[in-house]
Design a protein around this motif. Structure first.
Motif, PDB file in Angstrom:
ATOM      1  N   PHE A 200       0.816  -1.217   0.000  1.00 54.69           N
ATOM      2  CA  PHE A 200       0.000   0.000   0.000  1.00 54.69           C
ATOM      3  C   PHE A 200       0.854   1.274   0.000  1.00 54.69           C
ATOM      4  N   GLN A 201       2.102   1.179   0.430  1.00 60.06           N
ATOM      5  CA  GLN A 201       2.993   2.340   0.455  1.00 60.06           C
ATOM      6  C   GLN A 201       3.630   2.618  -0.907  1.00 60.06           C
ATOM      7  N   ILE A 202       3.765   1.593  -1.737  1.00 59.31           N
ATOM      8  CA  ILE A 202       4.512   1.730  -2.996  1.00 59.31           C
ATOM      9  C   ILE A 202       3.945   2.809  -3.919  1.00 59.31           C
ATOM     10  N   PRO A 203       2.624   2.852  -4.207  1.00 58.24           N
ATOM     11  CA  PRO A 203       2.136   3.918  -5.105  1.00 58.24           C
ATOM     12  C   PRO A 203       2.343   5.323  -4.547  1.00 58.24           C
ATOM     13  N   ILE A 204       2.233   5.459  -3.239  1.00 64.52           N
ATOM     14  CA  ILE A 204       2.438   6.771  -2.609  1.00 64.52           C
ATOM     15  C   ILE A 204       3.877   7.218  -2.810  1.00 64.52           C
ATOM     16  N   LEU A 205       4.807   6.318  -2.585  1.00 66.08           N
ATOM     17  CA  LEU A 205       6.224   6.679  -2.687  1.00 66.08           C
ATOM     18  C   LEU A 205       6.668   6.874  -4.130  1.00 66.08           C
ATOM     19  N   ILE A 206       6.093   6.130  -5.053  1.00 64.21           N
ATOM     20  CA  ILE A 206       6.395   6.372  -6.473  1.00 64.21           C
ATOM     21  C   ILE A 206       5.934   7.764  -6.866  1.00 64.21           C
ATOM     22  N   ALA A 207       4.729   8.142  -6.437  1.00 68.13           N
ATOM     23  CA  ALA A 207       4.239   9.495  -6.712  1.00 68.13           C
ATOM     24  C   ALA A 207       5.105  10.540  -6.018  1.00 68.13           C
ATOM     25  N   ALA A 208       5.547  10.250  -4.813  1.00 69.66           N
ATOM     26  CA  ALA A 208       6.390  11.209  -4.094  1.00 69.66           C
ATOM     27  C   ALA A 208       7.724  11.407  -4.801  1.00 69.66           C
ATOM     28  N   VAL A 209       8.303  10.339  -5.321  1.00 71.24           N
ATOM     29  CA  VAL A 209       9.598  10.453  -5.994  1.00 71.24           C
ATOM     30  C   VAL A 209       9.455  11.139  -7.341  1.00 71.24           C
ATOM     31  N   PHE A 210       8.543  10.663  -8.173  1.00 66.00           N
ATOM     32  CA  PHE A 210       8.509  11.105  -9.558  1.00 66.00           C
ATOM     33  C   PHE A 210       7.605  12.307  -9.820  1.00 66.00           C
ATOM     34  N   MET A 211       6.595  12.550  -9.007  1.00 64.35           N
ATOM     35  CA  MET A 211       5.660  13.644  -9.280  1.00 64.35           C
ATOM     36  C   MET A 211       5.839  14.844  -8.366  1.00 64.35           C
ATOM     37  N   VAL A 212       6.284  14.605  -7.144  1.00 60.84           N
ATOM     38  CA  VAL A 212       6.367  15.704  -6.186  1.00 60.84           C
ATOM     39  C   VAL A 212       7.803  16.175  -5.992  1.00 60.84           C
ATOM     40  N   ASN A 213       8.675  15.294  -5.561  1.00 62.21           N
ATOM     41  CA  ASN A 213      10.024  15.705  -5.170  1.00 62.21           C
ATOM     42  C   ASN A 213      10.979  15.914  -6.326  1.00 62.21           C
ATOM     43  N   LEU A 214      10.753  15.272  -7.456  1.00 59.75           N
ATOM     44  CA  LEU A 214      11.664  15.431  -8.588  1.00 59.75           C
ATOM     45  C   LEU A 214      11.496  16.794  -9.253  1.00 59.75           C
ATOM     46  N   ARG A 215      10.371  17.438  -9.034  1.00 56.84           N
ATOM     47  CA  ARG A 215      10.135  18.781  -9.588  1.00 56.84           C
ATOM     48  C   ARG A 215      11.081  19.826  -9.006  1.00 56.84           C
ATOM     49  N   THR A 216      11.508  19.621  -7.779  1.00 59.05           N
ATOM     50  CA  THR A 216      12.402  20.594  -7.143  1.00 59.05           C
ATOM     51  C   THR A 216      13.850  20.391  -7.528  1.00 59.05           C
ATOM     52  N   GLY A 217      14.129  19.339  -8.266  1.00 56.18           N
ATOM     53  CA  GLY A 217      15.486  19.145  -8.762  1.00 56.18           C
ATOM     54  C   GLY A 217      16.175  17.968  -8.114  1.00 56.18           C
ATOM     55  N   PHE A 218      17.065  17.366  -8.878  1.00 57.02           N
ATOM     56  CA  PHE A 218      17.813  16.209  -8.416  1.00 57.02           C
ATOM     57  C   PHE A 218      19.177  16.681  -7.934  1.00 57.02           C
ATOM     58  N   SER A 219      19.257  16.999  -6.638  1.00 52.47           N
ATOM     59  CA  SER A 219      20.509  17.503  -6.085  1.00 52.47           C
ATOM     60  C   SER A 219      20.731  16.891  -4.703  1.00 52.47           C
ATOM     61  N   TYR A 220      21.908  17.108  -4.200  1.00 56.30           N
ATOM     62  CA  TYR A 220      22.230  16.596  -2.864  1.00 56.30           C
ATOM     63  C   TYR A 220      21.439  17.323  -1.778  1.00 56.30           C
TER      64      TYR A 220
ATOM     65  N   SER B  47      12.530   9.981   0.122  1.00 60.63           N
ATOM     66  CA  SER B  47      11.501   9.233  -0.607  1.00 60.63           C
ATOM     67  C   SER B  47      12.098   8.074  -1.382  1.00 60.63           C
ATOM     68  N   VAL B  48      13.257   8.269  -1.996  1.00 60.02           N
ATOM     69  CA  VAL B  48      13.901   7.202  -2.759  1.00 60.02           C
ATOM     70  C   VAL B  48      14.332   6.065  -1.831  1.00 60.02           C
ATOM     71  N   ILE B  49      14.950   6.397  -0.710  1.00 62.77           N
ATOM     72  CA  ILE B  49      15.393   5.368   0.238  1.00 62.77           C
ATOM     73  C   ILE B  49      14.194   4.636   0.832  1.00 62.77           C
ATOM     74  N   THR B  50      13.145   5.373   1.156  1.00 61.56           N
ATOM     75  CA  THR B  50      11.944   4.753   1.712  1.00 61.56           C
ATOM     76  C   THR B  50      11.292   3.836   0.684  1.00 61.56           C
ATOM     77  N   LEU B  51      11.243   4.256  -0.578  1.00 56.71           N
ATOM     78  CA  LEU B  51      10.691   3.405  -1.635  1.00 56.71           C
ATOM     79  C   LEU B  51      11.505   2.127  -1.771  1.00 56.71           C
TER      80      LEU B  51
END
Length: 144
Positions: free
Chosen positions: A87-107, A115-119
């Motif tokens: 049940f967590q997988i779709p939430i975390l996929i959305a968090a990684v690819f739709m929400v958090n990736l918009r702010t940029g892929f940086s350290y 989100s990536v580690i949790t996924l």
């Protein structure tokens, strides 16, 4: 169905004890994120106002909050770990690819890394299960 049973058997036999500490930490983290998601009403209302169709956004918010709180609690206890992780997988996929990736892929984007580690961990516990120190194992051994 046989493939799923083989994956479950493999996960049950290849589960080191130290992974139970990681599972408990993951459950506590998800539970805390669910509580923080509910308690931040300003961010929640901002999220809902940016959506076009409000009914789906309200349903999504309730699903995320419920899945994180209840699923995190179950994962921490080791009760129905595979189901709660699924049940967590779709939430975390959305968090990684739709929400958090918009702010940029940086350290400096710590939410993306979290989100990536949790996924990754949720997928891992979907495969390997709850482990030796869990409610599932206790209930299996104390079945009357």
């Amino acid at each position: 169905m046989e493939t799923i049973n083989r994956i479950e058997r493999w996960g049950d036999t290849h589960h080191p004890a130290w992974m139970d500490v990681v599972r408990i930490g993951l459950g506590v983290l998800l539970f805390a994120k669910g509580i923080s998601f509910i308690s931040d009403t300003a961010r929640l209302s901002h999220l809902i106002s940016n959506m076009d169709f409000h009914l789906y956004s309200v349903m999504a918010v309730h699903y995320v909050a419920f899945a994180h709180i209840f699923g995190g609690f179950l994962i921490a206890l080791g009760c129905l770990t595979r189901t709660a992780s699924i049940f967590q997988i779709p939430i975390l996929i959305a968090a990684v690819f739709m929400v958090n990736l918009r702010t940029g892929f940086s350290y400096f984007n710590s939410e993306l890394w979290l989100s990536v580690i949790t996924l990754f961990l949720v997928i891992t516990f979907t495969v390997i299960g709850s482990g030796k120190f869990s409610m599932d194992e206790w209930m299996k051994n104390h079945d009357n």
